[in-house]
Design a protein around this motif. Structure first.
Motif, PDB file in Angstrom:
ATOM      1  N   THR A  19       0.849  -1.190   0.000  1.00 34.00           N
ATOM      2  CA  THR A  19       0.000   0.000   0.000  1.00 34.00           C
ATOM      3  C   THR A  19       0.877   1.229   0.000  1.00 34.00           C
ATOM      4  OG1 THR A  19      -1.685  -1.136   1.309  1.00 34.00           O
ATOM      5  CG2 THR A  19      -1.766   1.254   1.292  1.00 34.00           C
ATOM      6  N   ILE A  20       0.504   2.218  -0.776  1.00 33.56           N
ATOM      7  CA  ILE A  20       1.064   3.555  -0.609  1.00 33.56           C
ATOM      8  C   ILE A  20       0.058   4.276   0.275  1.00 33.56           C
ATOM      9  CG2 ILE A  20       1.676   5.726  -1.719  1.00 33.56           C
ATOM     10  CD1 ILE A  20       2.431   4.105  -4.208  1.00 33.56           C
ATOM     11  N   ALA A  21       0.492   4.600   1.486  1.00 35.99           N
ATOM     12  CA  ALA A  21      -0.402   5.159   2.515  1.00 35.99           C
ATOM     13  C   ALA A  21      -1.052   6.448   2.041  1.00 35.99           C
ATOM     14  CB  ALA A  21       0.378   5.381   3.792  1.00 35.99           C
ATOM     15  N   PRO A  22      -2.224   6.745   2.601  1.00 43.87           N
ATOM     16  CA  PRO A  22      -2.945   6.061   3.662  1.00 43.87           C
ATOM     17  C   PRO A  22      -3.798   4.921   3.118  1.00 43.87           C
ATOM     18  CG  PRO A  22      -4.084   8.094   3.126  1.00 43.87           C
ATOM     19  CD  PRO A  22      -2.846   8.033   2.265  1.00 43.87           C
ATOM     20  N   LYS A  23      -4.071   3.954   3.972  1.00 49.61           N
ATOM     21  CA  LYS A  23      -4.885   2.791   3.612  1.00 49.61           C
ATOM     22  C   LYS A  23      -6.363   3.125   3.836  1.00 49.61           C
ATOM     23  CE  LYS A  23      -4.625  -2.120   3.686  1.00 49.61           C
ATOM     24  NZ  LYS A  23      -4.291  -2.264   2.286  1.00 49.61           N
ATOM     25  N   ASP A  24      -7.206   2.718   2.910  1.00 48.49           N
ATOM     26  CA  ASP A  24      -8.639   2.998   3.007  1.00 48.49           C
ATOM     27  C   ASP A  24      -9.385   2.092   2.037  1.00 48.49           C
ATOM     28  OD1 ASP A  24     -11.047   4.188   3.745  1.00 48.49           O
ATOM     29  OD2 ASP A  24     -10.434   6.217   3.220  1.00 48.49           O
ATOM     30  N   ILE A  25     -10.690   2.219   2.004  1.00 48.87           N
ATOM     31  CA  ILE A  25     -11.525   1.474   1.065  1.00 48.87           C
ATOM     32  C   ILE A  25     -11.450   2.141  -0.313  1.00 48.87           C
ATOM     33  CG2 ILE A  25     -13.090   0.603   2.827  1.00 48.87           C
ATOM     34  CD1 ILE A  25     -15.093   2.781   2.058  1.00 48.87           C
ATOM     35  N   SER A  26     -11.738   1.357  -1.354  1.00 50.01           N
ATOM     36  CA  SER A  26     -11.813   1.879  -2.716  1.00 50.01           C
ATOM     37  C   SER A  26     -13.256   1.797  -3.186  1.00 50.01           C
ATOM     38  CB  SER A  26     -10.925   1.069  -3.661  1.00 50.01           C
ATOM     39  OG  SER A  26      -9.572   1.189  -3.316  1.00 50.01           O
ATOM     40  N   LEU A  27     -13.665   2.791  -3.970  1.00 52.81           N
ATOM     41  CA  LEU A  27     -15.040   2.854  -4.476  1.00 52.81           C
ATOM     42  C   LEU A  27     -15.019   2.880  -5.996  1.00 52.81           C
ATOM     43  CD1 LEU A  27     -16.213   5.649  -2.038  1.00 52.81           C
ATOM     44  CD2 LEU A  27     -16.596   3.197  -1.798  1.00 52.81           C
ATOM     45  N   ILE A  28     -15.892   2.082  -6.605  1.00 57.17           N
ATOM     46  CA  ILE A  28     -16.028   2.041  -8.055  1.00 57.17           C
ATOM     47  C   ILE A  28     -17.499   2.249  -8.374  1.00 57.17           C
ATOM     48  CG2 ILE A  28     -15.749   0.657 -10.146  1.00 57.17           C
ATOM     49  CD1 ILE A  28     -13.802  -0.394  -7.161  1.00 57.17           C
ATOM     50  N   ALA A  29     -17.822   3.328  -9.058  1.00 60.51           N
ATOM     51  CA  ALA A  29     -19.216   3.653  -9.369  1.00 60.51           C
ATOM     52  C   ALA A  29     -19.746   2.726 -10.450  1.00 60.51           C
ATOM     53  CB  ALA A  29     -19.321   5.101  -9.834  1.00 60.51           C
ATOM     54  N   GLY A  30     -20.975   2.256 -10.270  1.00 62.79           N
ATOM     55  CA  GLY A  30     -21.637   1.410 -11.255  1.00 62.79           C
ATOM     56  C   GLY A  30     -22.433   2.241 -12.249  1.00 62.79           C
ATOM     57  N   GLU A  31     -22.967   1.584 -13.256  1.00 59.89           N
ATOM     58  CA  GLU A  31     -23.738   2.280 -14.297  1.00 59.89           C
ATOM     59  C   GLU A  31     -25.172   2.564 -13.880  1.00 59.89           C
ATOM     60  OE1 GLU A  31     -23.397  -0.068 -17.828  1.00 59.89           O
ATOM     61  OE2 GLU A  31     -21.248   0.260 -17.973  1.00 59.89           O
ATOM     62  N   ALA A  32     -25.737   1.735 -13.020  1.00 62.92           N
ATOM     63  CA  ALA A  32     -27.132   1.904 -12.610  1.00 62.92           C
ATOM     64  C   ALA A  32     -27.204   2.708 -11.316  1.00 62.92           C
ATOM     65  CB  ALA A  32     -27.795   0.547 -12.426  1.00 62.92           C
ATOM     66  N   ASN A  33     -28.066   3.696 -11.275  1.00 64.45           N
ATOM     67  CA  ASN A  33     -28.177   4.565 -10.109  1.00 64.45           C
ATOM     68  C   ASN A  33     -28.764   3.879  -8.887  1.00 64.45           C
ATOM     69  OD1 ASN A  33     -27.098   6.742 -11.462  1.00 64.45           O
ATOM     70  ND2 ASN A  33     -29.085   7.519 -12.109  1.00 64.45           N
ATOM     71  N   ASN A  34     -29.723   3.003  -9.075  1.00 59.41           N
ATOM     72  CA  ASN A  34     -30.397   2.389  -7.934  1.00 59.41           C
ATOM     73  C   ASN A  34     -29.986   0.928  -7.724  1.00 59.41           C
ATOM     74  OD1 ASN A  34     -31.578   1.349 -10.182  1.00 59.41           O
ATOM     75  ND2 ASN A  34     -33.684   1.632  -9.505  1.00 59.41           N
ATOM     76  N   ALA A  35     -28.865   0.511  -8.317  1.00 57.53           N
ATOM     77  CA  ALA A  35     -28.402  -0.875  -8.186  1.00 57.53           C
ATOM     78  C   ALA A  35     -27.805  -1.098  -6.801  1.00 57.53           C
ATOM     79  CB  ALA A  35     -27.359  -1.161  -9.260  1.00 57.53           C
ATOM     80  N   PRO A  36     -27.792  -2.337  -6.359  1.00 54.65           N
ATOM     81  CA  PRO A  36     -27.208  -2.634  -5.044  1.00 54.65           C
ATOM     82  C   PRO A  36     -25.705  -2.412  -5.037  1.00 54.65           C
ATOM     83  CG  PRO A  36     -27.719  -4.660  -6.216  1.00 54.65           C
ATOM     84  CD  PRO A  36     -28.278  -3.534  -7.028  1.00 54.65           C
ATOM     85  N   HIS A  37     -25.160  -2.219  -3.862  1.00 52.59           N
ATOM     86  CA  HIS A  37     -23.716  -2.100  -3.698  1.00 52.59           C
ATOM     87  C   HIS A  37     -23.123  -3.489  -3.531  1.00 52.59           C
ATOM     88  CE1 HIS A  37     -24.195   2.157  -3.377  1.00 52.59           C
ATOM     89  NE2 HIS A  37     -22.912   2.313  -3.127  1.00 52.59           N
ATOM     90  N   CYS A  38     -22.008  -3.741  -4.190  1.00 52.85           N
ATOM     91  CA  CYS A  38     -21.290  -5.002  -4.088  1.00 52.85           C
ATOM     92  C   CYS A  38     -20.019  -4.757  -3.294  1.00 52.85           C
ATOM     93  CB  CYS A  38     -20.932  -5.541  -5.470  1.00 52.85           C
ATOM     94  SG  CYS A  38     -22.363  -5.925  -6.493  1.00 52.85           S
ATOM     95  N   ILE A  39     -19.711  -5.655  -2.375  1.00 50.45           N
ATOM     96  CA  ILE A  39     -18.525  -5.518  -1.543  1.00 50.45           C
ATOM     97  C   ILE A  39     -17.575  -6.665  -1.841  1.00 50.45           C
ATOM     98  CG2 ILE A  39     -17.628  -5.502   0.814  1.00 50.45           C
ATOM     99  CD1 ILE A  39     -20.178  -4.191   1.703  1.00 50.45           C
TER     100      ILE A  39
END
Length: 89
Positions: A19-39
């Motif tokens: 890791t190149i600090a700081p460590k955190d979560i990554s977010l990737i936006a999906g194409e559908a606005n109301n789609a569920p979040h995948c973890i």
């Protein structure tokens, strides 16, 4: 892969994980606005072909470490997200 705090998660094709600090979560936006979040646990879990269709429709959250689970929960709570699809190995 960049993370939410401006750091980067690094991997090679064999053994290196860093890791190149700081460590955190990554977010990737999906194409559908109301789609569920995948973890996903790590970003190496993210690109599997069997998940391609889900990834296009879902907004994805990559933990980058199970120690980031409290950060992920705080993010989901802050955004009012109360349902997710988890792909943990």
């Amino acid at each position: 892969m960049p993370n939410r705090a401006g750091g980067y998660e690094l991997r090679d094709d064999k053994t290196f994980k860093g890791t190149i600090a700081p460590k955190d979560i990554s977010l990737i936006a999906g194409e559908a606005n109301n789609a569920p979040h995948c973890i996903f646990e790590g970003f190496m879990d993210f690109p599997f072909p069997s998940h391609d269709e889900r990834k296009r429709n879902c907004s994805c959250l990559v933990l980058n470490s199970v120690s980031n689970l409290p950060r992920a929960i705080a993010y989901l709570h802050e955004k009012g997200i109360d349902s997710v699809q988890a792909f943990l190995r």
